[in-house]
Design a protein around this motif. Structure first.
Motif, mmCIF file in Angstrom:
data_model
loop_
_atom_site.group_PDB
_atom_site.id
_atom_site.type_symbol
_atom_site.label_atom_id
_atom_site.label_comp_id
_atom_site.label_asym_id
_atom_site.label_seq_id
_atom_site.Cartn_x
_atom_site.Cartn_y
_atom_site.Cartn_z
ATOM 1 N N LEU A 70 1.024 -1.194 0.009
ATOM 2 C CA LEU A 70 -0.223 -0.011 -0.057
ATOM 3 C C LEU A 70 0.833 1.355 -0.102
ATOM 4 O O LEU A 70 0.374 2.210 -0.623
ATOM 5 C CB LEU A 70 -1.103 -0.196 1.189
ATOM 6 C CG LEU A 70 -1.938 -1.157 1.067
ATOM 7 C CD1 LEU A 70 -2.893 -1.008 2.425
ATOM 8 C CD2 LEU A 70 -3.076 -0.744 0.042
ATOM 9 N N LYS A 71 2.180 1.285 0.761
ATOM 10 C CA LYS A 71 2.992 2.373 0.687
ATOM 11 C C LYS A 71 3.554 2.459 -0.734
ATOM 12 O O LYS A 71 3.429 3.770 -1.200
ATOM 13 C CB LYS A 71 4.025 2.140 1.673
ATOM 14 C CG LYS A 71 3.648 2.262 3.078
ATOM 15 C CD LYS A 71 4.922 2.045 4.079
ATOM 16 C CE LYS A 71 4.237 2.462 5.506
ATOM 17 N NZ LYS A 71 5.298 2.331 6.467
ATOM 18 N N ARG A 72 3.875 1.443 -1.452
ATOM 19 C CA ARG A 72 4.278 1.567 -2.705
ATOM 20 C C ARG A 72 3.279 2.229 -3.858
ATOM 21 O O ARG A 72 3.557 2.871 -4.648
ATOM 22 C CB ARG A 72 4.868 0.241 -3.312
ATOM 23 C CG ARG A 72 6.320 -0.182 -2.723
ATOM 24 C CD ARG A 72 6.736 -1.253 -3.262
ATOM 25 N NE ARG A 72 5.790 -2.348 -3.498
ATOM 26 C CZ ARG A 72 5.557 -3.572 -2.807
ATOM 27 N NH1 ARG A 72 6.419 -3.533 -1.724
ATOM 28 N NH2 ARG A 72 4.753 -4.395 -2.983
ATOM 29 N N LEU A 73 2.040 1.779 -3.516
ATOM 30 C CA LEU A 73 1.208 2.149 -4.433
ATOM 31 C C LEU A 73 0.696 3.590 -4.077
ATOM 32 O O LEU A 73 0.216 4.387 -4.960
ATOM 33 C CB LEU A 73 -0.151 1.503 -4.091
ATOM 34 C CG LEU A 73 -0.155 -0.028 -4.757
ATOM 35 C CD1 LEU A 73 -1.486 -0.856 -4.391
ATOM 36 C CD2 LEU A 73 -0.142 0.200 -6.212
ATOM 37 N N ALA A 74 0.873 4.186 -2.896
ATOM 38 C CA ALA A 74 0.790 5.502 -2.550
ATOM 39 C C ALA A 74 1.381 6.685 -3.362
ATOM 40 O O ALA A 74 1.350 7.593 -3.355
ATOM 41 C CB ALA A 74 0.521 5.729 -0.941
ATOM 42 N N ASN A 75 2.812 6.104 -3.563
ATOM 43 C CA ASN A 75 3.893 6.921 -3.973
ATOM 44 C C ASN A 75 3.675 7.218 -5.452
ATOM 45 O O ASN A 75 3.089 6.565 -6.097
ATOM 46 C CB ASN A 75 5.223 6.399 -3.593
ATOM 47 C CG ASN A 75 5.624 6.394 -2.418
ATOM 48 O OD1 ASN A 75 5.076 7.255 -1.619
ATOM 49 N ND2 ASN A 75 6.201 5.541 -1.841
#
Length: 75
Positions: A70-75
């Motif tokens: 989810l962190k990677r997708l948020a970037n």
């Protein structure tokens, strides 16, 4: 099951036995929704949704499993 009302102060009470409460998943402090459908009185637990504890537990599991993605997708 046939029940009769019992006098409780200036009101009348319907006593629900423990086995019935267990069968429908309510406890002594469970909020109840009371509705009238024609000439029928319908009593259901008012907490129809998911409780806050279950939501928080589910979010914790999701963060553990999907947090990095989810962190990677948020970037």
């Amino acid at each position: 099951m046939i029940k009769t009302l019992q006098k409780h102060g200036n009101s009348m009470a319907l006593v629900i036995e423990k086995p019935v409460m267990e069968a429908i998943g309510i406890k002594e402090n469970t909020p109840l929704q009371i509705t009238v459908n024609g000439n029928a009185l319908v009593i259901t637990p008012a907490n129809v949704g998911v409780g806050q504890e279950k939501v928080e537990a589910s979010l914790k599991k999701m963060r553990l499993r999907y947090g990095p993605m989810l962190k990677r997708l948020a970037n």
